[in-house]
Scaffold this active site. Structure first.
Site, PDB file in Angstrom:
ATOM      1  N   HIS A 283       1.030  -1.152   0.182  1.00 31.93           N
ATOM      2  CA  HIS A 283       0.324  -0.034  -0.107  1.00 31.93           C
ATOM      3  C   HIS A 283       0.751   1.297   0.378  1.00 31.93           C
ATOM      4  O   HIS A 283       1.618   0.938  -0.978  1.00 31.93           O
ATOM      5  CB  HIS A 283      -1.014  -0.271   1.708  1.00 31.93           C
ATOM      6  N   HIS A 322      -2.727  -2.777  -9.736  1.00 33.84           N
ATOM      7  CA  HIS A 322      -3.205  -1.712  -8.778  1.00 33.84           C
ATOM      8  C   HIS A 322      -4.781  -2.765  -9.026  1.00 33.84           C
ATOM      9  O   HIS A 322      -4.698  -3.174  -9.770  1.00 33.84           O
ATOM     10  CB  HIS A 322      -3.663  -0.665  -8.906  1.00 33.84           C
ATOM     11  N   ASP A 378       2.642   5.206  -6.726  1.00 36.12           N
ATOM     12  CA  ASP A 378       4.268   5.399  -5.796  1.00 36.12           C
ATOM     13  C   ASP A 378       5.117   5.345  -7.043  1.00 36.12           C
ATOM     14  O   ASP A 378       5.970   5.256  -6.373  1.00 36.12           O
ATOM     15  CB  ASP A 378       3.458   4.093  -5.556  1.00 36.12           C
TER      16      ASP A 378
HETATM   17  N1  CMC Z   1       4.841  -6.843 -10.228  1.00 31.93           N
HETATM   18  C1  CMC Z   1       4.657  -8.110 -10.711  1.00 31.93           C
HETATM   19  N2  CMC Z   1       3.956  -8.815 -10.780  1.00 31.93           N
HETATM   20  C2  CMC Z   1       2.386  -7.930 -10.339  1.00 31.93           C
HETATM   21  C3  CMC Z   1       2.370  -7.120  -9.543  1.00 31.93           C
HETATM   22  C4  CMC Z   1       4.262  -6.268  -9.197  1.00 31.93           C
HETATM   23  N3  CMC Z   1       3.520  -5.013  -9.771  1.00 31.93           N
HETATM   24  N4  CMC Z   1       1.184  -6.789  -9.702  1.00 31.93           N
HETATM   25  C5  CMC Z   1       0.509  -7.655  -9.855  1.00 31.93           C
HETATM   26  N5  CMC Z   1       1.405  -8.007  -9.854  1.00 31.93           N
HETATM   27  C6  CMC Z   1       1.388 -10.064 -11.323  1.00 31.93           C
HETATM   28  C7  CMC Z   1       0.738 -11.333  -9.947  1.00 31.93           C
HETATM   29  O1  CMC Z   1       1.649 -12.231  -9.743  1.00 31.93           O
HETATM   30  C8  CMC Z   1      -0.085 -11.571 -10.182  1.00 31.93           C
HETATM   31  O2  CMC Z   1      -0.016 -13.020 -11.820  1.00 31.93           O
HETATM   32  P1  CMC Z   1      -1.050 -13.634 -12.074  1.00 31.93           P
HETATM   33  O3  CMC Z   1      -2.038 -13.711 -12.579  1.00 31.93           O
HETATM   34  O4  CMC Z   1       0.239 -14.772 -12.175  1.00 31.93           O
HETATM   35  O5  CMC Z   1      -0.358 -14.607 -10.550  1.00 31.93           O
HETATM   36  C9  CMC Z   1      -1.479 -11.061 -11.136  1.00 31.93           C
HETATM   37  O6  CMC Z   1      -0.336  -9.895 -11.511  1.00 31.93           O
HETATM   38  C10 CMC Z   1      -2.255 -10.090 -10.156  1.00 31.93           C
HETATM   39  O7  CMC Z   1      -2.341  -9.362  -9.150  1.00 31.93           O
HETATM   40  P2  CMC Z   1      -2.542  -9.807  -8.017  1.00 31.93           P
HETATM   41  O8  CMC Z   1      -1.875 -10.086  -6.475  1.00 31.93           O
HETATM   42  O9  CMC Z   1      -3.999 -10.507  -7.578  1.00 31.93           O
HETATM   43  O10 CMC Z   1      -3.238  -8.034  -7.606  1.00 31.93           O
HETATM   44  P3  CMC Z   1      -4.022  -7.511  -6.621  1.00 31.93           P
HETATM   45  O11 CMC Z   1      -5.218  -7.023  -7.045  1.00 31.93           O
HETATM   46  O12 CMC Z   1      -4.223  -8.364  -5.277  1.00 31.93           O
HETATM   47  O13 CMC Z   1      -2.480  -6.377  -6.330  1.00 31.93           O
HETATM   48  C11 CMC Z   1      -1.289  -5.141  -5.379  1.00 31.93           C
HETATM   49  C12 CMC Z   1      -2.817  -4.961  -6.160  1.00 31.93           C
HETATM   50  C13 CMC Z   1      -0.970  -3.085  -5.872  1.00 31.93           C
HETATM   51  C14 CMC Z   1      -1.205  -5.222  -4.631  1.00 31.93           C
HETATM   52  C15 CMC Z   1      -0.113  -5.459  -6.621  1.00 31.93           C
HETATM   53  O14 CMC Z   1      -0.179  -5.368  -8.246  1.00 31.93           O
HETATM   54  C16 CMC Z   1       1.196  -5.358  -6.314  1.00 31.93           C
HETATM   55  O15 CMC Z   1       1.411  -5.559  -5.420  1.00 31.93           O
HETATM   56  N6  CMC Z   1       2.414  -3.929  -6.959  1.00 31.93           N
HETATM   57  C17 CMC Z   1       3.205  -3.865  -6.340  1.00 31.93           C
HETATM   58  C18 CMC Z   1       3.270  -3.056  -4.729  1.00 31.93           C
HETATM   59  C19 CMC Z   1       2.488  -1.271  -5.584  1.00 31.93           C
HETATM   60  O16 CMC Z   1       2.902  -0.982  -6.391  1.00 31.93           O
HETATM   61  N7  CMC Z   1       1.783  -0.898  -4.698  1.00 31.93           N
HETATM   62  C20 CMC Z   1       1.037  -0.108  -4.570  1.00 31.93           C
HETATM   63  C21 CMC Z   1      -0.397  -0.091  -4.752  1.00 31.93           C
HETATM   64  S1  CMC Z   1      -0.851   1.985  -5.573  1.00 31.93           S
HETATM   65  C22 CMC Z   1      -0.698   3.040  -3.791  1.00 31.93           C
HETATM   66  C23 CMC Z   1      -1.951   2.392  -2.992  1.00 31.93           C
HETATM   67  O17 CMC Z   1      -2.480   2.670  -3.282  1.00 31.93           O
HETATM   68  O18 CMC Z   1      -1.124   2.280  -1.795  1.00 31.93           O
END
Ligand code: CMC
Length: 444
Positions: A283, A322, A378
């Site tokens: 986050h 996201h 971010d």
């Molecule tokens: N790098 C590589 N792969 C990713 C990433 C990433 N940053 N984000 C998602 N994926 C992949 C994930 O491995 C999954 O792949 P598969 O379908 O093969 O298993 C797919 O994309 C879907 O990911 P998810 O974890 O189901 O997506 P989510 O909606 O649960 O997660 C997130 C959203 C923001 C937590 C995630 O994209 C992430 O961890 N990003 C990196 C951390 C980040 O930048 N966070 C800041 C968010 S914006 C500011 C805020 O609101 O706080």
């Protein structure tokens, strides 16, 4: 009560046509008609679907709330597919260009943009609540020199609860307003004091003649000068960053603010919980993680290898992806612009080239494209903060200052919503059935 937005009005018109869905329970052959309102069925309507009289009734299973609306809201609208973000109906691009953080905070919390006198009054009250009790200074001093400023912020905000016990009177509008001034006023002071503590520098008291962000820069960076004069570009950049971070509907920290607030805890404790949620690297801690990642990559030449590691499952590309945006995060676009304004004053951040290369390669790579992973808010904010001279540990703290107004708006909306109760999800129990207790000497 705020007026519903046009999006909400059209949803209400749809529901007036009494949309419904028919469900056939294949276990019993019974049919159920469930009303649809605003594109939702009510989870409680599922409970009448029972396999027999003794059955508890159907529940929905939704870990991490992927498809569950926990509230109705009139604060922030996001269309993740089209990359749209609006506060109270106003596009983020317009607010970032024309508004100020305090005006946006007023908008989020009150539902309307302030008139001139309202803005003057609002600014006056927030400015005159920037001082913190001297005792807070004492316990900030008690932290180790390398304590993470986010943990100092979280604990100090929780401690404010003990200074303002009247804040427990959460259904008293005047009291809520007072705590709002205090939270918005004092958060930058605590944040700046936490920063100065980590450097062993004396605390700088607020300067009420400066703007919200000008004063924050003063408390962070003032040294021997009699009067600190903030650089207008940095003052403006910080203001825009706070606007961009001000709210983001039901994100993890807003959900924590609402969840803890739903037990009728005071707003300081609820804010501490929200800030704790924000601290995590998935986050608000992501901006810190982005910088650490860029430093780890080290040079443009190492980018392809790093991306390869991410694709093979070795960590994530921080600042990418996201839950809601499946298109370019509109905040990231604005931040990229602000970054160049700051670099013009402070010099180009050497990590920028690496960031641009990461973005370029990732946006051409099928792994990221097919998963709709774009830079989020971010990805570039950390580069700006670093260019301003702030250490990475301060990045989530800056996010928290901006998000404070959104937390208050979400908290108040939750409190005043007659449909809300203490947040208490259900579970699907998969553990043991009843077992016989084994005395200690009989356990294997
Ligand atoms: N790098 C590589 N792969 C990713 C990433 C990433 N940053 N984000 C998602 N994926 C992949 C994930 O491995 C999954 O792949 P598969 O379908 O093969 O298993 C797919 O994309 C879907 O990911 P998810 O974890 O189901 O997506 P989510 O909606 O649960 O997660 C997130 C959203 C923001 C937590 C995630 O994209 C992430 O961890 N990003 C990196 C951390 C980040 O930048 N966070 C800041 C968010 S914006 C500011 C805020 O609101 O706080």
């Amino acid at each position: 009560m705020e007026k519903p937005s046009s999006a909400a009005s059209s949803a209400e018109t749809r529901s007036a046509q009494q949309e419904s869905i028919t469900v056939i329970d294949n276990r019993t052959g019974k049919r159920y008609e469930l009303p649809i309102n605003n594109g939702c069925i009510r989870a409680m309507d599922l409970r009448k679907i029972k396999s027999n009289e003794a059955d508890f009734g159907l529940m929905s299973y939704d870990p991490a709330f992927l498809n569950t609306a926990s509230c109705t809201s009139r604060v922030t609208f996001i269309d993740g597919g089209r990359g749209i973000l609006r506060y109270r109906g106003y596009p983020i691009e317009e607010l970032a260009e024309k508004s100020s953080y305090l005006e946006t905070a007023y908008l989020l919390i009150h539902g309307e943009l302030p008139h001139r006198e309202q803005l003057t009054d609002w600014t006056y009250h927030i400015t005159h609540h920037t001082f913190i009790h001297e005792s807070i200074k004492k316990f900030l001093d008690g932290f180790h020199y390398d304590a993470h400023p986010m943990s100092m912020l979280i604990s100090s905000v929780a401690a404010l609860s003990s200074f303002y016990p009247e804040s427990k009177d959460i259904f008293n509008e005047d009291s809520r307003r007072k705590q709002t001034y205090r939270l918005l006023g004092k958060l930058p002071t605590i944040a700046a004091f936490a920063y100065r503590h980590s450097l062993g520098l004396p605390f700088v008291y607020p300067d009420n003649e400066l703007s919200y962000t000008g004063n924050f820069l003063n408390m962070l960076f003032k040294t021997t000068e009699l009067k600190y004069r903030p650089n207008p570009t940095l003052e403006h950049a910080l203001d825009v960053l706070f606007i961009l971070h001000a709210d983001h509907e039901q994100n993890c920290s807003a959900n924590s603010m609402r969840g803890v607030g739903s037990s009728h805890a005071d707003p300081y404790c609820a804010t501490a919980a929200a800030a704790a949620a924000l601290y995590g690297p998935l986050h608000g801690g992501a901006n810190e993680a982005v910088l650490r990642m860029l430093m780890e990559i080290g040079s443009i030449g190492n980018v392809p290898e790093y991306i390869k590691r991410v694709k093979s499952g070795e960590g994530r590309l921080m600042g990418f992806g996201h839950r809601v945006y499946k298109n370019y995060d509109p905040r990231a676009k604005i931040i990229k612009r602000v970054a160049y304004e700051v670099f013009d004053v402070m010099g180009r951040n050497p990590l920028l080239e690496i960031a641009l290369e990461v973005e370029r390669i990732a946006l051409e790579d099928d792994y990221f494209v097919s998963r709709k992973l774009y830079p989020n808010v971010d990805f570039y904010s950390g580069l700006i903060y670093q260019s301003m001279g702030l250490p990475v540990t301060m990045f989530p703290v800056l996010f928290a200052i901006g998000r404070m107004s959104g937390w208050i708006a979400q908290w108040e909306e939750m409190l005043l919503d007659p449909e809300q109760k203490i947040a208490r999800p259900r579970q699907v129990y998969l553990g043991y059935g009843q077992r016989e207790y084994q005395p200690l000497d009989k356990r294997g």
